[in-house]
Design a protein around this motif. Sequence first.
Motif, short mmCIF file in Angstrom:
data_model
loop_
_atom_site.label_atom_id
_atom_site.label_comp_id
_atom_site.label_asym_id
_atom_site.label_seq_id
_atom_site.Cartn_x
_atom_site.Cartn_y
_atom_site.Cartn_z
N TYR A 22 0.86 -1.18 0.00
CA TYR A 22 0.00 0.00 0.00
C TYR A 22 0.90 1.23 0.00
O TYR A 22 1.88 1.29 0.73
CB TYR A 22 -0.89 0.01 1.24
CG TYR A 22 -1.70 1.27 1.40
CD1 TYR A 22 -2.87 1.46 0.67
CD2 TYR A 22 -1.28 2.28 2.25
CE1 TYR A 22 -3.61 2.62 0.81
CE2 TYR A 22 -2.01 3.44 2.39
CZ TYR A 22 -3.17 3.61 1.67
OH TYR A 22 -3.90 4.75 1.80
N ILE A 23 0.57 2.20 -0.84
CA ILE A 23 1.35 3.44 -0.93
C ILE A 23 0.45 4.61 -0.57
O ILE A 23 -0.60 4.80 -1.17
CB ILE A 23 1.93 3.65 -2.34
CG1 ILE A 23 2.80 2.45 -2.74
CG2 ILE A 23 2.75 4.93 -2.39
CD1 ILE A 23 3.34 2.54 -4.16
N ALA A 24 0.86 5.38 0.43
CA ALA A 24 0.12 6.57 0.84
C ALA A 24 0.75 7.79 0.19
O ALA A 24 1.96 7.99 0.28
CB ALA A 24 0.15 6.72 2.36
N TYR A 25 -0.06 8.60 -0.47
CA TYR A 25 0.42 9.80 -1.14
C TYR A 25 0.04 11.02 -0.30
O TYR A 25 -1.14 11.32 -0.13
CB TYR A 25 -0.18 9.92 -2.53
CG TYR A 25 0.38 8.93 -3.51
CD1 TYR A 25 1.31 9.31 -4.48
CD2 TYR A 25 0.02 7.59 -3.47
CE1 TYR A 25 1.84 8.40 -5.37
CE2 TYR A 25 0.54 6.66 -4.35
CZ TYR A 25 1.45 7.08 -5.30
OH TYR A 25 1.99 6.18 -6.19
N PHE A 26 1.05 11.73 0.20
CA PHE A 26 0.81 12.93 1.00
C PHE A 26 0.95 14.21 0.18
O PHE A 26 0.86 15.29 0.71
CB PHE A 26 1.77 12.97 2.20
CG PHE A 26 1.55 11.82 3.15
CD1 PHE A 26 0.53 11.86 4.08
CD2 PHE A 26 2.34 10.70 3.08
CE1 PHE A 26 0.31 10.81 4.94
CE2 PHE A 26 2.13 9.63 3.94
CZ PHE A 26 1.11 9.69 4.87
N ALA A 79 -5.56 8.04 6.98
CA ALA A 79 -6.44 7.19 7.78
C ALA A 79 -6.56 5.79 7.21
O ALA A 79 -6.73 4.82 7.95
CB ALA A 79 -7.82 7.84 7.88
N GLN A 80 -6.47 5.66 5.89
CA GLN A 80 -6.60 4.34 5.28
C GLN A 80 -5.50 3.40 5.73
O GLN A 80 -5.73 2.20 5.94
CB GLN A 80 -6.57 4.47 3.75
CG GLN A 80 -6.75 3.15 3.01
CD GLN A 80 -8.11 2.54 3.27
OE1 GLN A 80 -9.13 3.18 3.06
NE2 GLN A 80 -8.13 1.31 3.72
N ALA A 81 -4.29 3.93 5.93
CA ALA A 81 -3.17 3.08 6.33
C ALA A 81 -3.43 2.42 7.69
O ALA A 81 -2.98 1.31 7.94
CB ALA A 81 -1.89 3.89 6.38
N GLN A 82 -4.15 3.10 8.56
CA GLN A 82 -4.40 2.56 9.89
C GLN A 82 -5.24 1.29 9.86
O GLN A 82 -5.21 0.51 10.80
CB GLN A 82 -5.08 3.62 10.76
CG GLN A 82 -4.20 4.83 11.03
CD GLN A 82 -4.91 5.88 11.86
OE1 GLN A 82 -6.07 6.15 11.67
NE2 GLN A 82 -4.18 6.46 12.80
N THR A 83 -6.00 1.10 8.80
CA THR A 83 -6.82 -0.11 8.70
C THR A 83 -6.04 -1.30 8.17
O THR A 83 -6.54 -2.42 8.18
CB THR A 83 -8.02 0.15 7.78
OG1 THR A 83 -7.55 0.32 6.42
CG2 THR A 83 -8.80 1.38 8.21
N ILE A 172 6.08 13.19 -1.08
CA ILE A 172 6.10 12.44 0.19
C ILE A 172 5.21 11.22 0.05
O ILE A 172 4.02 11.35 -0.23
CB ILE A 172 5.62 13.31 1.37
CG1 ILE A 172 6.45 14.58 1.48
CG2 ILE A 172 5.67 12.51 2.67
CD1 ILE A 172 5.97 15.53 2.55
N LYS A 173 5.79 10.06 0.24
CA LYS A 173 5.03 8.82 0.14
C LYS A 173 5.31 7.93 1.36
O LYS A 173 6.43 7.89 1.87
CB LYS A 173 5.39 8.05 -1.13
CG LYS A 173 4.96 8.71 -2.43
CD LYS A 173 5.24 7.78 -3.60
CE LYS A 173 4.79 8.41 -4.92
NZ LYS A 173 5.64 9.52 -5.32
N GLY A 174 4.30 7.21 1.79
CA GLY A 174 4.45 6.20 2.82
C GLY A 174 4.23 4.83 2.20
O GLY A 174 3.31 4.63 1.41
#
Length: 256
Positions: A22-26, A79-83, A172-174
């Motif tokens: 999963y990649i989070a885009y900030f 918030a999606q990453a927390q799930t 910035i990506k997680g």
Amino acid sequence: MRKFIFCMLYILCSVYYGQQQYIAYFTPPTDFSDYSFSMYGPSTNVTDNSGIPRSCTFYNGLLATPAVGMYYKWGMIDAQAQTLAYSYDSLVFKFKVKTNGYAKNFRIRGEFLQNTGNFPYSLTKNYNGLDSLNIRIKVGFITVNPFNWKVWLEKQDTTLNNFTVKLSDLDIKGYLHYGTVGLNDFLKSEGKIYWNNETIFFDEKWMNKKYWINDVYGKIIYSGIVNSTQEKLNLGNGLYILNTEYSSQKMIISSN
């Protein structure tokens, strides 16, 4: 020996394919336009310039009058990453620096902070004269709590010709990987997800479960909870990724 090698390859493949990335885009925006600016003394000879790309200027000064400019943003969270997982595998900060004028031992420093803690993840770059650079900072094993990000521009020595620092191309990506527990139960034929250009068709097994849609750049363009066997779509032509807590699959939308 051949049997052993085959078994090891099977195990490695099972582990690999049993994980989802999963990649989070900030960002966007990618131009620092939504970042705050602060100036620190004792000298006040630094100012934030208006316009894009974002930049600040250090007016001519000597070592005896240091000055610091800081760009920052508070409380970034996905918030999606927390799930999906307890922590990111990594957070990666990238941006471009372009300088004009002259600075002796000028320093640019990136700083990551989580909640009220000050974590010692930083990158320092020194400049002499005209320069440009792509900066990359990686922070590993970070919990998915809100975090803050600062870019420090530090005049430690002489600056001439109204030394200006331009910042751009912020990215910035997680990244995190999460297990696919229960994957087989939801990928049986009766649990498969179908769609056409206007509607997603969910089996009853997906009821009350989360789903979200990414574009080809990874940006989440829609997310929700399945509360009906049919969910209407409003997407333009293109390739998308339909994600659930247990799987991901490609979606091609074409009205032609």
